[in-house]
Design a protein around this motif. Structure first.
Motif, PDB file in Angstrom:
ATOM      1  N   ALA B 292      34.104  46.496  51.909  1.00 16.60           N
ATOM      2  CA  ALA B 292      32.690  46.212  52.191  1.00 16.60           C
ATOM      3  C   ALA B 292      31.839  47.476  52.128  1.00 16.60           C
ATOM      4  O   ALA B 292      30.705  47.452  51.640  1.00 16.60           O
ATOM      5  N   ASN B 293      32.394  48.603  52.563  1.00 18.17           N
ATOM      6  CA  ASN B 293      31.605  49.844  52.595  1.00 18.17           C
ATOM      7  C   ASN B 293      31.082  50.237  51.228  1.00 18.17           C
ATOM      8  O   ASN B 293      30.015  50.818  51.097  1.00 18.17           O
ATOM      9  N   ASN B 294      31.885  49.981  50.206  1.00 15.10           N
ATOM     10  CA  ASN B 294      31.500  50.420  48.868  1.00 15.10           C
ATOM     11  C   ASN B 294      31.020  49.273  47.985  1.00 15.10           C
ATOM     12  O   ASN B 294      30.824  49.473  46.793  1.00 15.10           O
ATOM     13  N   GLY B 295      30.870  48.075  48.557  1.00 12.61           N
ATOM     14  CA  GLY B 295      30.438  46.933  47.745  1.00 12.61           C
ATOM     15  C   GLY B 295      31.449  46.553  46.683  1.00 12.61           C
ATOM     16  O   GLY B 295      31.112  45.996  45.646  1.00 12.61           O
ATOM     17  N   ARG B 296      32.709  46.848  46.990  1.00  9.21           N
ATOM     18  CA  ARG B 296      33.754  46.699  45.995  1.00  9.21           C
ATOM     19  C   ARG B 296      34.752  45.643  46.445  1.00  9.21           C
ATOM     20  O   ARG B 296      35.102  45.549  47.612  1.00  9.21           O
ATOM     21  N   ILE B 297      35.215  44.842  45.523  1.00  3.46           N
ATOM     22  CA  ILE B 297      36.355  43.972  45.790  1.00  3.46           C
ATOM     23  C   ILE B 297      37.469  44.425  44.869  1.00  3.46           C
ATOM     24  O   ILE B 297      37.249  44.609  43.670  1.00  3.46           O
ATOM     25  N   VAL B 298      38.646  44.670  45.438  1.00  2.00           N
ATOM     26  CA  VAL B 298      39.781  45.084  44.616  1.00  2.00           C
ATOM     27  C   VAL B 298      40.673  43.869  44.429  1.00  2.00           C
ATOM     28  O   VAL B 298      41.232  43.345  45.389  1.00  2.00           O
ATOM     29  N   VAL B 299      40.757  43.419  43.185  1.00  3.52           N
ATOM     30  CA  VAL B 299      41.590  42.269  42.864  1.00  3.52           C
ATOM     31  C   VAL B 299      42.791  42.761  42.061  1.00  3.52           C
ATOM     32  O   VAL B 299      42.640  43.566  41.146  1.00  3.52           O
ATOM     33  N   ILE B 300      43.972  42.299  42.443  1.00  2.00           N
ATOM     34  CA  ILE B 300      45.192  42.640  41.706  1.00  2.00           C
ATOM     35  C   ILE B 300      45.684  41.386  41.010  1.00  2.00           C
ATOM     36  O   ILE B 300      45.840  40.344  41.651  1.00  2.00           O
ATOM     37  N   SER B 301      45.945  41.499  39.708  1.00  2.00           N
ATOM     38  CA  SER B 301      46.621  40.388  39.032  1.00  2.00           C
ATOM     39  C   SER B 301      47.917  40.887  38.431  1.00  2.00           C
ATOM     40  O   SER B 301      48.017  42.041  38.008  1.00  2.00           O
ATOM     41  N   ALA B 302      48.923  40.027  38.469  1.00  2.00           N
ATOM     42  CA  ALA B 302      50.230  40.372  37.910  1.00  2.00           C
ATOM     43  C   ALA B 302      50.656  39.276  36.950  1.00  2.00           C
ATOM     44  O   ALA B 302      50.637  38.093  37.298  1.00  2.00           O
ATOM     45  N   ILE B 303      51.030  39.695  35.745  1.00  2.00           N
ATOM     46  CA  ILE B 303      51.577  38.750  34.765  1.00  2.00           C
ATOM     47  C   ILE B 303      52.798  39.390  34.097  1.00  2.00           C
ATOM     48  O   ILE B 303      53.010  40.589  34.199  1.00  2.00           O
ATOM     49  N   ASP B 304      53.574  38.564  33.428  1.00  2.00           N
ATOM     50  CA  ASP B 304      54.566  39.080  32.489  1.00  2.00           C
ATOM     51  C   ASP B 304      53.863  39.157  31.138  1.00  2.00           C
ATOM     52  O   ASP B 304      53.404  38.136  30.617  1.00  2.00           O
ATOM     53  N   ASN B 305      53.783  40.356  30.590  1.00  2.00           N
ATOM     54  CA  ASN B 305      53.018  40.527  29.346  1.00  2.00           C
ATOM     55  C   ASN B 305      53.585  39.717  28.183  1.00  2.00           C
ATOM     56  O   ASN B 305      52.851  39.314  27.288  1.00  2.00           O
ATOM     57  N   LEU B 306      54.898  39.465  28.181  1.00  2.00           N
ATOM     58  CA  LEU B 306      55.503  38.716  27.080  1.00  2.00           C
ATOM     59  C   LEU B 306      55.409  37.205  27.291  1.00  2.00           C
ATOM     60  O   LEU B 306      55.625  36.439  26.361  1.00  2.00           O
ATOM     61  N   VAL B 307      55.126  36.768  28.504  1.00  2.00           N
ATOM     62  CA  VAL B 307      55.076  35.329  28.771  1.00  2.00           C
ATOM     63  C   VAL B 307      53.598  34.916  28.918  1.00  2.00           C
ATOM     64  O   VAL B 307      52.960  34.579  27.932  1.00  2.00           O
ATOM     65  N   LYS B 308      53.048  35.003  30.109  1.00  2.00           N
ATOM     66  CA  LYS B 308      51.631  34.634  30.248  1.00  2.00           C
ATOM     67  C   LYS B 308      50.752  35.505  29.345  1.00  2.00           C
ATOM     68  O   LYS B 308      49.712  35.059  28.856  1.00  2.00           O
ATOM     69  N   GLY B 309      51.188  36.739  29.080  1.00  2.00           N
ATOM     70  CA  GLY B 309      50.403  37.622  28.213  1.00  2.00           C
ATOM     71  C   GLY B 309      50.649  37.413  26.737  1.00  2.00           C
ATOM     72  O   GLY B 309      50.045  38.095  25.910  1.00  2.00           O
TER      73      GLY B 309
END
Lengths: 337, 337, 337, 337
Positions: B292-309
């Motif tokens: 909240a202090n920096n107006g930032r939301i940190v979102v992490i996404s994880a995929i398998d690059n060979l499958v979903k990617g």
């Protein structure tokens, strides 16, 4: 549908049993027990199963498990299984014990594990490729991870009476040591390293010896040295096999191919196996070279320690015990690379 | 049964398409092409498929492929696909192109890739979660690996008009660089290292921008910096998202959960995703924290690059295009650990 | 010769201090304390030091340490150091504290660490490149590992008044988490993975902010997100720096080169740094690209977290405090590959 | 000061020679040759040496090298060295050849390497611990990496006439395969894997055999199987040694300790060596267990393949040849963890 229960489901073999059983067309996962995690969602521990399994860990006694399950996989530590198994066994309930408690003859077990056996009963050793009698059993002792790869690498020569001496030098991924952090599994210790341990005294030697000696009663010089390598999964065994006859490459190939025909999970290769080609799958890949000068045959076997070396093999046993095709639900290729 | 062909089947995405299609109940793998390896067994290259696939690589022209296949996956390099795709497209043949050739509007493609487009045609961008119109298409441009993870991490906020600026800092496994050895993939260079590259100029930025800008035409400040990390598979994207409103954790959770309801392959988590929980699977796991202090939301996404990617998403597209449930054949948990 | 003592010598920073001090021409390692391991040989814990060090761990009180040592390195956890340091400080004894206890202004420390400070004293922040006043000090707070790499990556722009906003996305080797096994350091969890953590709340953000804000009081938007990657050592920081002016590559190079001239341990490169080139050494390598479209400069810094991020920097501080050349004993190239 | 030249300095052993020589108090690096990279800065290839070495690679003929250098390290491939060495050798120039060309008796070399030897000359095998005669030589054949660790693990028993049969099962880091990317070194193939190769035919077997057979002419059954493991550096050798006598742990310890007394770089341990404790250093760590039941002693040796297995040992040879203490400039502990 077969209702399956997993006793001691919070570890790696428990997680792997569930991952594989979720794909099994004839099985419903009915119960997953853990005393420590009772009440917690299974998928909080095995996060890769989120969306697939809604079960919570339960703290069940054997009576309750028997009531709800047709097949029970016991995945608790050695010394604990022997106190659970007797109450589970029943004509209508099939039990596959993944611990070490019933793999060895009782007197050998007591000597090797340094403890009295609470339930001195014989069990069939669940290496499907060597034990056709599994199909009539309701209780099976699932083999250890190292003994699976080592025994399969040498069995054809032992069976042919050609084996004089066997030295198994195995390289294992670190999941063989379990889900709990230890100095051995600490990344700064394990990465970029190879750690030999129990150079001459690992308990799995007794299983390997028992199985090979069963095939050839004259074989006595069997030794085993394990190592952990920087890999999550997999066991590569280098079997230095000394034979009492001149054998050509063709001879050896013939012996292995014949021995493993109709064994779908053993692939006898023309090249050298590696862990990538079996990762996540129930295969045991085998390759070899002949060192004629030294009377030595070097056989390499590769398995995934958590699948063919534990949970996959347990399901293979279940399939055979239940009259299903042995490949049912576990006929999937490795995840590679 | 759907007869599927894979054009350019010798690389990692080709191998992964076959691994996954072998489990697909509605698909028969009919052809795997490779000019370089024509005549060789597919399983000599993709050794984990030994015992599963008897095909040899073939060198087929588009006409021959069309005759034998109902669906064609094109897995050749960018710049090559555009010379094959036009001849493949046909009302009766469905085509999923895994290259970069049709993902961007033609003018943007020409600018970003520095080449003239041989076939300036529009295609639907095959990110199933964002493009319901896929179900009526017979030609789909399958998204890049980085754009899949990055776009999914930010799309809900862009769609809500809340996103001011997005900085995607992605960490990829090295299979994204392909099956051929390079200095970057040389173990002594890659192990124990993190290698940032194309800090400001990676071509995948254009895909991410195109998709987010489509959701919010006012969004212009989108940047992307890729890294390779010592991992075979997987992309973890850290999205530093600056929003124009005070958003609570509950607000953000509500926005993401609503956006991804009925999207079975996106799991919005309460904790922080990691690669192990998606390895070998078609999932995109998402987690976040609010700064909240920096107006930032940190979102992490994880995929398998060979499958979903790549290959898993291509099959997800095929499922939708063919009127199957989108999860058919690819609803399997990760291989973890 | 300088007689050096290490308080809390059983961990990684203690081991690394000894490895480096053994090569230092002006230092004699006089004492290594550990309450838990008192009486055991240092080289039983730090096995790579066998043959180099005969010391046993001792359980000494500050008075005894002061009597025997000219310089004391304090390598105990935060919250513990503040109870030891006051008794050690003395005109004749120089103290370098590697814990977090004295790095922040007292009020900020109490807020960030959620505890009352037992010894609310100001210390000079031991980032030699930014603090020439170290040479007159007898007590130094050695910087944290992340703040070292992050601050050095952005300081020249902050000092020039050009920095508007800074987002530090850091990738660390797992030794930063210490010598004791944890789930995070468990090989099956860490290998083939990237684990983001404390996405918005890591305590090291306060150090980075304090140092950059000291250089430019107008700078307020500073955020930091850490990750662990499969590497024993090293921190690669990707600094996404937004500037309030159009800067060319030459401008940025000029600013960094000028700022770091006569700073032997900072190498401003023409290419992108990586961990291999600093492994085991006290260097901070810096490279960058300009993203003119987004007003962003991406700076990459690479350090060894145990050397420049901890023990090497502590010795660099000692050198300056003792009037030696700052490179004495630590001017060695990385062990690479 | 000794002026040293390195012929073929662009590979890993060349880089490692320079890293180590930079710390050597008696050596000046005068020339580094590379035909391919002539004119380029050495530190563009060996980036960890930036700031330490200003040399450019040169394309020099042997005459020029001799004029400028007192000692020459030859680090070119086998088959090439034999065409360079004869012109280099001179009473005033000392030559250490790191290739395989002069390690074996000429007839054995021709048989094992399948080529005619252009310069059939005998050289002293540069394993300092076994060859005190090195101190009078001006030309030395530096041992191979595998033979160093294997020979040192078994030499004391061979020398005592107690060894009947030796099976060396070695696990090497991948830098042994060189600086150029290959399928074997491709991260997706190497990570999470163990790759056995040349199970019975590796050329290094001949070196091991020659050295052990020199110590005990009756010893004939010596075999060797190499593997690569996911590690940048290091060779761990598991020596399965069959002895013709009952030996206790104390017997074996006595034999090894006596044999290696006054050999500073061999550490005979009470526990099992691992690669971390020798990484970057010139040590060979040795540990063992006695398997009395099988007449087997399992000895583990650990070295860094690039240091004791190549460049460090070459400098150790140089020290002895030049009348310096053998530890000069290379007496540094491992970089661990």
């Amino acid at each position: 549908m077969i209702n399956a229960g997993i006793v001691g489901a919070s570890g790696y073999t428990g997680g792997e049993l569930m991952r594989l059983l979720l794909n099994h067309p004839n099985v419903n996962i009915e119960a997953a027990t853990s005393r420590r995690l009772a009440g917690e969602a299974v998928s909080d521990t095995h996060k890769h199963l989120r969306g697939f399994i809604d079960l919570k860990f339960e703290d069940l006694d054997p009576e309750e498990i028997k009531e709800r399950c047709d097949v029970v996989f016991v995945a608790v530590p050695h010394g604990t299984a022997m106190n659970i198994v007797p109450e589970l066994i029943d004509n209508d309930v099939k039990v596959i014990d993944l611990s070490a408690d019933y793999r060895l003859k009782t007197d050998i077990f007591e000597q090797v594990y340094g403890m009295e056996h609470a339930d001195p009963r014989d069990a069939v050793f669940g290496l499907v490729e060597l034990h056709p009698e599994i199909k009539d059993q309701s209780f099976i002792a699932n083999p250890g991870c190292y003994p699976t790869g080592a025994t399969l690498s040498a069995a054809p020569l032992a069976d042919a009476g050609l084996l004089n001496m066997a030295i198994f030098d195995s390289k294992s991924g670190i999941t063989g040591a379990g889900i709990n952090p230890t100095p051995a599994s600490h990344y700064p210790n394990m990465a970029e390293n190879v750690q030999a341990y129990k150079l001459t005294t690992h308990r799995h030697r007794a299983e390997i010896f028992q199985e090979l000696n069963r095939l050839d009663a004259n074989l006595t010089n069997v030794s085993f040295t394990p190592h952990v390598v920087p890999s999550i999964r997999g066991i590569l065994t280098t079997a230095h096999l000394f034979v009492n006859d001149d054998l050509s490459v063709e001879d050896v190939r013939g012996i292995y191919s014949e021995f493993y025909k109709n064994k779908p999970f053993v692939r006898v290769l023309d090249d050298i196996p590696s862990l990538g080609a079996v990762r996540g799958s129930n295969f045991c890949d085998i390759g070899f070279e002949v060192d004629a000068n030294n009377g030595r045959i070097v056989v390499i076997s590769a398995i995934d320690n958590l699948v063919k070396g534990a949970s996959g093999q347990a399901i293979q046993n279940m399939n055979v015990m239940c009259g299903l095709d042995e490949t049912t639900g576990i006929w999937t290729p490795a995840t590679s690379p």
